[in-house]
Scaffold this active site. Sequence first.
Site, PDB file in Angstrom:
ATOM      1  N   HIS A  12       0.827  -1.207   0.000  1.00  0.00           N
ATOM      2  CA  HIS A  12       0.000   0.000   0.000  1.00  0.00           C
ATOM      3  C   HIS A  12       0.861   1.258   0.000  1.00  0.00           C
ATOM      4  O   HIS A  12       1.565   1.533   0.960  1.00  0.00           O
ATOM      5  CB  HIS A  12      -0.902  -0.020   1.242  1.00  0.00           C
ATOM      6  N   ARG A  13       0.851   1.972  -1.125  1.00  0.00           N
ATOM      7  CA  ARG A  13       1.694   3.160  -1.306  1.00  0.00           C
ATOM      8  C   ARG A  13       3.176   2.796  -1.190  1.00  0.00           C
ATOM      9  O   ARG A  13       3.994   3.586  -0.737  1.00  0.00           O
ATOM     10  CB  ARG A  13       1.307   4.278  -0.323  1.00  0.00           C
ATOM     11  N   GLU A  39       0.906  -0.684  -4.775  1.00  0.00           N
ATOM     12  CA  GLU A  39      -0.299   0.116  -4.971  1.00  0.00           C
ATOM     13  C   GLU A  39       0.101   1.571  -4.872  1.00  0.00           C
ATOM     14  O   GLU A  39       0.797   1.958  -3.927  1.00  0.00           O
ATOM     15  CB  GLU A  39      -1.351  -0.234  -3.911  1.00  0.00           C
ATOM     16  N   ASP A  41      -1.113   5.896  -5.718  1.00  0.00           N
ATOM     17  CA  ASP A  41      -2.169   6.874  -5.987  1.00  0.00           C
ATOM     18  C   ASP A  41      -1.601   7.929  -6.920  1.00  0.00           C
ATOM     19  O   ASP A  41      -0.462   8.374  -6.736  1.00  0.00           O
ATOM     20  CB  ASP A  41      -2.608   7.560  -4.694  1.00  0.00           C
ATOM     21  N   HIS A  54      -1.147  10.687  -2.715  1.00  0.00           N
ATOM     22  CA  HIS A  54      -2.500  10.286  -2.331  1.00  0.00           C
ATOM     23  C   HIS A  54      -3.450  11.475  -2.229  1.00  0.00           C
ATOM     24  O   HIS A  54      -4.553  11.462  -2.789  1.00  0.00           O
ATOM     25  CB  HIS A  54      -2.472   9.546  -0.986  1.00  0.00           C
ATOM     26  N   GLU A 115      -4.182   3.448  -8.688  1.00  0.00           N
ATOM     27  CA  GLU A 115      -5.418   4.173  -8.400  1.00  0.00           C
ATOM     28  C   GLU A 115      -5.328   5.599  -8.930  1.00  0.00           C
ATOM     29  O   GLU A 115      -4.461   6.369  -8.524  1.00  0.00           O
ATOM     30  CB  GLU A 115      -5.719   4.213  -6.899  1.00  0.00           C
ATOM     31  N   LYS A 117      -6.929   9.055  -8.751  1.00  0.00           N
ATOM     32  CA  LYS A 117      -7.752   9.720  -7.745  1.00  0.00           C
ATOM     33  C   LYS A 117      -8.750  10.664  -8.408  1.00  0.00           C
ATOM     34  O   LYS A 117      -8.402  11.437  -9.291  1.00  0.00           O
ATOM     35  CB  LYS A 117      -6.875  10.509  -6.772  1.00  0.00           C
ATOM     36  N   ASP A 235      -0.044  -1.946   4.561  1.00  0.00           N
ATOM     37  CA  ASP A 235       1.076  -1.056   4.869  1.00  0.00           C
ATOM     38  C   ASP A 235       2.291  -1.848   5.330  1.00  0.00           C
ATOM     39  O   ASP A 235       3.388  -1.292   5.438  1.00  0.00           O
ATOM     40  CB  ASP A 235       0.688  -0.070   5.981  1.00  0.00           C
TER      41      ASP A 235
END
Length: 247
Positions: A12-13, A39, A41, A54, A115, A117, A235
């Site tokens: 995640h990120r 992943e 953003d 993000h 993703e 945004k 995370d």
Amino acid sequence: MPITTSPLIIAHRGNSSVAPENTLPAFESAALGGSDLIEIDVQVSEDGVGIVIHDDTVDRTTDGSGPVAALRAAEVRHLDAGSWFAPAYSGTALPLFADVVEVLLRHRGLGLLLELKGAWPAEPTKLLLAEVTEAGIDDRVLVQGFSVEMLRTLQAVAPQLRRGLLISEFDDATLELAAELGVVALNPPATLILERPEVLARIHEAGLEAHVWTPNTAAEWAPLVDAGVDGIITDRPDRLTGWLAGR
């Protein structure tokens, strides 16, 4: 009987517990630590460039201020996206999407959960996703978003790319929408699957994948793995990698 197939480990990120989120150090850490996908953003800049961040402003994770949409890519390049996390990361740049493509080209086994945004206009969407196609990594990318408008744009400008719809709730209309949008995945919060395990069964019955967000402990991972989720967005991809290896 528990499912034995391991889910995809999705950072995640990036490996955001050990390096600043959505930065190259976090992505490299995730890749070297055994993650299957990172992943990220992406927001669109004033001049139509994909900026990996993000929030819709740069305030929280950089030394700058203001909306991403009001900044040009050249201005973003000078921001410090690491000092907020730890002094060791002082001077870490805010990546452009092109930088992430370079990471994927260096790490051939790494996939990308991308993703976008909000709801992007068609032209910057087309330009950004052309970078994926030109790099020859279409098959390693899953593009997702919460915005139905965004998914419709993706469907129109890059039909060859796999798409996922991020969801917070689930009912019959969710599956109808998924079919209409031509997505391959419905990605819910882990809490939804833990509280309503029948949701995962219905997603799978529809022939769709489910990559859940964002459980960070073994107590959460165990029932999700047993239920058969397709991916875990976390995370702590480093810990998840070790936990799955030793399970």
